[in-house]
Design a protein around this motif. Sequence first.
Motif, PDB file in Angstrom:
ATOM      1  N   MET A   1       0.839  -1.195   0.000  1.00 17.43           N
ATOM      2  CA  MET A   1       0.000   0.000   0.000  1.00 17.43           C
ATOM      3  C   MET A   1       0.874   1.245   0.000  1.00 17.43           C
ATOM      4  O   MET A   1       2.060   1.213   0.360  1.00 17.43           O
ATOM      5  N   ASP A   2       0.278   2.343  -0.421  1.00 16.76           N
ATOM      6  CA  ASP A   2       0.927   3.651  -0.379  1.00 16.76           C
ATOM      7  C   ASP A   2      -0.179   4.686  -0.332  1.00 16.76           C
ATOM      8  O   ASP A   2      -1.011   4.758  -1.249  1.00 16.76           O
ATOM      9  N   GLY A   3      -0.229   5.452   0.741  1.00 17.21           N
ATOM     10  CA  GLY A   3      -1.299   6.429   0.875  1.00 17.21           C
ATOM     11  C   GLY A   3      -2.646   5.750   1.009  1.00 17.21           C
ATOM     12  O   GLY A   3      -2.852   4.907   1.877  1.00 17.21           O
ATOM     13  N   MET A   4      -3.563   6.077   0.132  1.00 17.40           N
ATOM     14  CA  MET A   4      -4.915   5.516   0.160  1.00 17.40           C
ATOM     15  C   MET A   4      -5.093   4.419  -0.875  1.00 17.40           C
ATOM     16  O   MET A   4      -6.215   3.961  -1.112  1.00 17.40           O
ATOM     17  N   GLU A   5      -4.004   3.984  -1.496  1.00  9.37           N
ATOM     18  CA  GLU A   5      -4.079   2.960  -2.534  1.00  9.37           C
ATOM     19  C   GLU A   5      -3.341   1.699  -2.097  1.00  9.37           C
ATOM     20  O   GLU A   5      -2.388   1.765  -1.325  1.00  9.37           O
ATOM     21  N   ALA A   6      -3.799   0.566  -2.631  1.00  9.00           N
ATOM     22  CA  ALA A   6      -3.195  -0.706  -2.250  1.00  9.00           C
ATOM     23  C   ALA A   6      -3.397  -1.722  -3.362  1.00  9.00           C
ATOM     24  O   ALA A   6      -4.240  -1.540  -4.252  1.00  9.00           O
ATOM     25  N   TYR A   7      -2.616  -2.797  -3.289  1.00  5.72           N
ATOM     26  CA  TYR A   7      -2.855  -3.922  -4.202  1.00  5.72           C
ATOM     27  C   TYR A   7      -2.625  -5.223  -3.455  1.00  5.72           C
ATOM     28  O   TYR A   7      -1.933  -5.278  -2.439  1.00  5.72           O
ATOM     29  N   LEU A   8      -3.214  -6.295  -3.993  1.00 15.44           N
ATOM     30  CA  LEU A   8      -3.145  -7.603  -3.358  1.00 15.44           C
ATOM     31  C   LEU A   8      -3.235  -8.681  -4.419  1.00 15.44           C
ATOM     32  O   LEU A   8      -4.034  -8.582  -5.355  1.00 15.44           O
ATOM     33  N   THR A   9      -2.419  -9.711  -4.283  1.00 10.63           N
ATOM     34  CA  THR A   9      -2.527 -10.875  -5.155  1.00 10.63           C
ATOM     35  C   THR A   9      -1.917 -12.075  -4.447  1.00 10.63           C
ATOM     36  O   THR A   9      -1.194 -11.930  -3.457  1.00 10.63           O
ATOM     37  N   THR A  10      -2.215 -13.262  -4.951  1.00 12.48           N
ATOM     38  CA  THR A  10      -1.637 -14.492  -4.427  1.00 12.48           C
ATOM     39  C   THR A  10      -0.800 -15.138  -5.513  1.00 12.48           C
ATOM     40  O   THR A  10      -1.262 -15.317  -6.644  1.00 12.48           O
ATOM     41  N   ILE A  11       0.432 -15.458  -5.168  1.00 17.18           N
ATOM     42  CA  ILE A  11       1.395 -15.994  -6.125  1.00 17.18           C
ATOM     43  C   ILE A  11       1.659 -17.463  -5.817  1.00 17.18           C
ATOM     44  O   ILE A  11       2.004 -17.810  -4.684  1.00 17.18           O
TER      45      ILE A  11
END
Length: 252
Positions: free
Chosen positions: A153-163
């Motif tokens: 995440m950074d600020g109000m944004e984020a990402y997520l995934t499964t590898i």
Amino acid sequence: MNLTPSELERYHRQMMLPNFREAAQKRLKSATVLVTGVGGLGGTSALYLAVAGVGRLILVRGGDLRLDDMNRQVLMTNDWVGKPRVFKARETLQAINPDIRVEAVHDYVTKENVDSLVQSADIAVDCAHNFTERNLLNEACVRWQKPMVEAAMDGMEAYLTTIIPGVTPCLSCLFPEKPDWNQRGFAVLGAVSGTLACLSALEVIKLITKFSQPLLSQLLTIDLMRMEFAKRHSYRDPSCLMCGSRSCSENS
């Protein structure tokens, strides 16, 4: 691995979920999860893995607690400022759920320790506060064929995934060029890191129990300023230097 009477009572409500039941809870109890970067993101993710009943957690984080960590690091207390946060994280989790094992490694992810850490776990959760550690963890997970939940995440944004190595894109497929990220300069609101942490813990639980489908070959992007969530299909790069055919041939 059988459940004790106290565990049956503790986890009763989640075992009511369809496709979960006692068999899924036993899989959680048998699992070992490595959590790196135990701060606002990793610490909160570890919290929800602990209360869900993951049998063994390995927490990795170097450095001491700072006062400006306290807006998001929910395992900490104010009297711990200036001390190694990973030991307080272990203490808090063990007090919340004495039925699990929690190990604390007061170190950052390095070339020297990453292989032993990854080999010790069934799944890794990547919550490191810099891309050097993230790249090392990704490389080791590919090398040892261990799943990794990637959250940032950074600020109000984020990402997520499964590898899952050999099945989904790895971190280098997704981000071949790493941004120049100031680990002490990025803005962070505790509720944002907490939101992403809960989602990352859910991904781990899905992977272990198989009661629901995790984010495989999908990148969840989150804009919490606008409350916008989007799933984007991600592709494995056959020429990826980390997990592609070239890498495989070089390592064989």
